[in-house]
Write a protein that holds these residues in place. Structure first.
Motif, mmCIF file in Angstrom:
data_model
loop_
_atom_site.group_PDB
_atom_site.id
_atom_site.type_symbol
_atom_site.label_atom_id
_atom_site.label_comp_id
_atom_site.label_asym_id
_atom_site.label_seq_id
_atom_site.Cartn_x
_atom_site.Cartn_y
_atom_site.Cartn_z
ATOM 1 N N SER A 165 77.253 -13.311 -31.220
ATOM 2 C CA SER A 165 76.760 -11.938 -31.343
ATOM 3 C C SER A 165 77.602 -11.115 -32.315
ATOM 4 C CB SER A 165 76.770 -11.249 -29.974
ATOM 5 O OG SER A 165 75.883 -11.901 -29.091
ATOM 6 N N PRO A 166 76.978 -10.510 -33.344
ATOM 7 C CA PRO A 166 77.722 -9.632 -34.257
ATOM 8 C C PRO A 166 77.871 -8.233 -33.683
ATOM 9 C CG PRO A 166 75.458 -9.903 -35.035
ATOM 10 C CD PRO A 166 75.576 -10.722 -33.779
ATOM 11 N N ILE A 167 79.111 -7.792 -33.506
ATOM 12 C CA ILE A 167 79.421 -6.468 -32.954
ATOM 13 C C ILE A 167 80.342 -5.765 -33.943
ATOM 14 C CG2 ILE A 167 80.320 -5.222 -30.948
ATOM 15 C CD1 ILE A 167 80.109 -7.870 -29.375
ATOM 16 N N LEU A 168 80.150 -4.464 -34.106
ATOM 17 C CA LEU A 168 81.005 -3.718 -35.031
ATOM 18 C C LEU A 168 82.400 -3.540 -34.462
ATOM 19 C CD1 LEU A 168 78.736 -0.831 -36.376
ATOM 20 C CD2 LEU A 168 79.704 -2.729 -37.690
ATOM 21 N N LYS A 169 83.390 -3.657 -35.321
ATOM 22 C CA LYS A 169 84.749 -3.314 -34.918
ATOM 23 C C LYS A 169 84.797 -1.818 -34.617
ATOM 24 C CE LYS A 169 89.555 -3.606 -36.423
ATOM 25 N NZ LYS A 169 90.458 -3.921 -37.557
ATOM 26 N N GLY A 170 85.570 -1.450 -33.608
ATOM 27 C CA GLY A 170 85.666 -0.062 -33.179
ATOM 28 C C GLY A 170 85.290 0.047 -31.716
ATOM 29 N N ASP A 171 85.560 1.201 -31.112
ATOM 30 C CA ASP A 171 85.312 1.418 -29.686
ATOM 31 C C ASP A 171 86.047 0.339 -28.873
ATOM 32 O OD1 ASP A 171 83.552 3.660 -30.268
ATOM 33 O OD2 ASP A 171 82.104 2.166 -30.925
ATOM 34 N N GLY A 198 83.453 -1.476 -21.010
ATOM 35 C CA GLY A 198 83.737 -0.728 -22.222
ATOM 36 C C GLY A 198 82.448 -0.607 -23.028
ATOM 37 N N LEU A 199 82.508 0.073 -24.144
ATOM 38 C CA LEU A 199 81.300 0.291 -24.950
ATOM 39 C C LEU A 199 81.567 -0.071 -26.402
ATOM 40 C CD1 LEU A 199 80.350 3.742 -23.434
ATOM 41 C CD2 LEU A 199 79.147 1.590 -23.037
ATOM 42 N N ALA A 200 80.537 -0.539 -27.065
ATOM 43 C CA ALA A 200 80.653 -0.888 -28.481
ATOM 44 C C ALA A 200 79.274 -0.768 -29.123
ATOM 45 C CB ALA A 200 81.192 -2.312 -28.645
ATOM 46 N N SER A 201 79.264 -0.955 -30.457
ATOM 47 C CA SER A 201 78.011 -0.843 -31.222
ATOM 48 C C SER A 201 77.642 -2.207 -31.786
ATOM 49 C CB SER A 201 78.179 0.161 -32.363
ATOM 50 O OG SER A 201 78.522 1.433 -31.869
ATOM 51 N N ARG A 202 76.389 -2.583 -31.596
ATOM 52 C CA ARG A 202 75.909 -3.853 -32.126
ATOM 53 C C ARG A 202 75.590 -3.732 -33.615
ATOM 54 N NH1 ARG A 202 73.190 -7.181 -27.871
ATOM 55 N NH2 ARG A 202 73.148 -5.982 -25.947
ATOM 56 N N GLU A 203 75.670 -4.846 -34.309
ATOM 57 C CA GLU A 203 75.120 -4.934 -35.662
ATOM 58 C C GLU A 203 73.694 -5.459 -35.531
ATOM 59 O OE1 GLU A 203 77.833 -6.227 -39.018
ATOM 60 O OE2 GLU A 203 78.864 -7.073 -37.291
ATOM 61 N N ASN A 204 72.858 -4.650 -34.931
ATOM 62 C CA ASN A 204 71.502 -5.081 -34.619
ATOM 63 C C ASN A 204 70.616 -3.846 -34.520
ATOM 64 O OD1 ASN A 204 69.130 -6.099 -33.578
ATOM 65 N ND2 ASN A 204 70.130 -7.412 -32.065
ATOM 66 N N SER A 244 73.530 3.259 -39.483
ATOM 67 C CA SER A 244 72.564 2.211 -39.797
ATOM 68 C C SER A 244 73.279 0.876 -39.795
ATOM 69 C CB SER A 244 71.939 2.456 -41.181
ATOM 70 O OG SER A 244 71.065 1.403 -41.520
ATOM 71 N N ALA A 245 72.807 -0.034 -38.951
ATOM 72 C CA ALA A 245 73.422 -1.358 -38.886
ATOM 73 C C ALA A 245 72.353 -2.417 -39.091
ATOM 74 C CB ALA A 245 74.097 -1.558 -37.536
ATOM 75 N N GLN A 246 72.667 -3.390 -39.879
ATOM 76 C CA GLN A 246 71.759 -4.507 -40.116
ATOM 77 C C GLN A 246 72.438 -5.797 -39.680
ATOM 78 O OE1 GLN A 246 68.607 -4.067 -41.284
ATOM 79 N NE2 GLN A 246 69.012 -1.858 -41.338
ATOM 80 N N LEU A 247 71.647 -6.732 -39.230
ATOM 81 C CA LEU A 247 72.205 -8.034 -38.878
ATOM 82 C C LEU A 247 72.819 -8.685 -40.115
ATOM 83 C CD1 LEU A 247 69.405 -9.501 -36.600
ATOM 84 C CD2 LEU A 247 71.762 -9.036 -35.912
ATOM 85 N N PRO A 248 73.991 -9.295 -39.991
ATOM 86 C CA PRO A 248 74.560 -10.028 -41.126
ATOM 87 C C PRO A 248 73.641 -11.185 -41.530
ATOM 88 C CG PRO A 248 76.171 -9.737 -39.357
ATOM 89 C CD PRO A 248 74.859 -9.322 -38.806
#
Length: 383
Positions: A326-332, A40-46, A248-252
């Motif tokens: 690992s921080p990953i965005l919710k979604g996808d 599957g695919l997702a977006s990192r917070e990185n 735009s995603a930034q590390l928490p």
């Protein structure tokens, strides 16, 4: 040769996938019919890398039946024997001693499962397994360290193998490096170079992944190794990523970049194991399970919890997954995201945790149990 390869790539079927971070264009040359089954695919917070290939069979971000995971371990081990010629004499290698290394954090379980299946399928081999780690082990000598540049937590340690198996490892002629996916191959190349400096008897290196995205120039970099190299994977291809300029995603601020200094186990792979691994009597306190359950491993602690899940699946409805830093965005591919304290101001995560299953959470030590907020019921669902 490059233009020929580029021409061949242009002839491959194109798959376009849109995620929050942008657009992925995939050219799949092997295993395209398995892509949706395995990935599957997702977006990192990185900001270093926006996309993430989410394995559906790793037992990490997506809950999965242990029996499904075992089939993948068996498949990779069989492919390694066939494609990698691990037990053949094509290279005049008497590879009776095989040294397998899995990459932290996501592939510690995959590497162990692969090595276990390899040993079970080939009882004539001496298969040794070890994984890189981000845990500090007191009184253990570091062999060398690695830098995983695209990760938010760049440090990896490989400890000197424990003395009970070091003699066997030091006589290995075949090194197998296992990761879930390979994009640039730079971290695995560092690892191969480091091990080959320590064990000059190694004549063959086999790279085993679920999916490989290496292009010809990245693959060519492996030719500098003083050993023959084979690549074994289920899915192979190349991809390009077009970032969404509006994303735009930034590390928490609470991201866990550091080495873990809590007391950690040194007998479950960080200093090496002889495979097949037998974990002894599994507690029957979990049984009987009256309701469907999810067994949860924690961080790098995947393989023992997987074996518990595999045992429980014989008589119960069980799935397996594990927590991650690992921080990953919710979604996808990430339908549910739960964050929890991992000690101090650090947060860890569990993704897609089934709400309708009883969680059985397994930590490796009392020290890590005490700082795990998920065990205390302090997890927070991110909406």
């Amino acid at each position: 040769m490059e233009s020929e390869n580029e021409e061949k790539e242009s002839e491959l079927p194109i798959v376009i996938k849109h995620i929050q971070a942008g657009k992925l264009t995939l050219h799949l040359s092997q295993g395209q019919e398995r892509f949706d089954e395995l990935i599957g695919l997702a977006s990192r917070e990185n900001q270093k890398r926006g996309f993430l290939f989410v394995s559906k069979v790793l037992g990490k971000h997506v809950p999965v039946k242990p029996s499904v995971m075992r089939k993948v371990y068996d498949e990779l081990a069989a492919r390694c024997c066939q494609q990698g010629d691990i037990v053949g004499d094509g290279d005049n290698i008497n590879a009776s001693n095989i040294y397998v290394i899995g990459m932290a954090e996501t592939a510690t379980g995959l590497g162990a499962g692969f090595a276990d299946s390899l040993a079970q399928q080939n009882p004539q081999l001496n298969v040794y397994y070890q994984h890189t780690t981000r845990h500090v082990l007191a009184d253990h000598q570091q062999w060398f360290s690695l830098c995983e540049s695209h990760s938010h937590a760049v440090d990896h340690i490989l400890y000197h193998p424990n003395q009970t198996i070091y003699d066997g490892i030091s006589k290995s002629q075949c090194l197998v490096l296992v990761d879930d996916e390979m994009t640039t191959g730079k971290t695995l190349l560092q690892l191969a170079k480091g091990v080959l400096r320590k064990i000059p008897s190694i004549k063959k290196v086999i790279i085993v992944t679920l999916v490989s995205w290496l292009d010809s120039s990245a693959q060519k970099a492996y030719e500098q190794l003083p050993a023959s190299v084979e690549f074994v994977q289920i899915i192979k291809g190349q991809f390009s990523f077009e970032p969404d300029p509006a994303f735009s995603a930034q590390l928490p601020e609470s991201v866990d970049r550091d080495l873990c200094e809590e007391e950690s186990r040194d007998d479950l792979g960080r200093t090496g194991l002889k495979m097949p691994y037998r974990c002894g009597q599994i507690s029957e306190s979990f049984l009987p399970l009256q309701k469907p359950a999810v067994v949860v491993g924690t961080g790098e602690h995947l393989y023992y919890p997987f074996l518990v899940a595999e045992h429980l699946e014989k008589t119960a409805d069980i799935v397996f997954q594990s927590t991650t830093r690992s921080p990953i965005l919710k979604g996808d591919a990430i339908e549910r995201k739960t964050s929890f304290s991992a000690g101090g101001d650090k947060m860890h995560y569990i993704y897609n945790l089934p709400a309708d299953r009883t969680p059985i959470i397994l930590c490796e030590t009392d020290a890590l149990r005490r700082v795990n907020g998920l065990l205390r019921g302090d997890g927070i669902d991110i909406t």
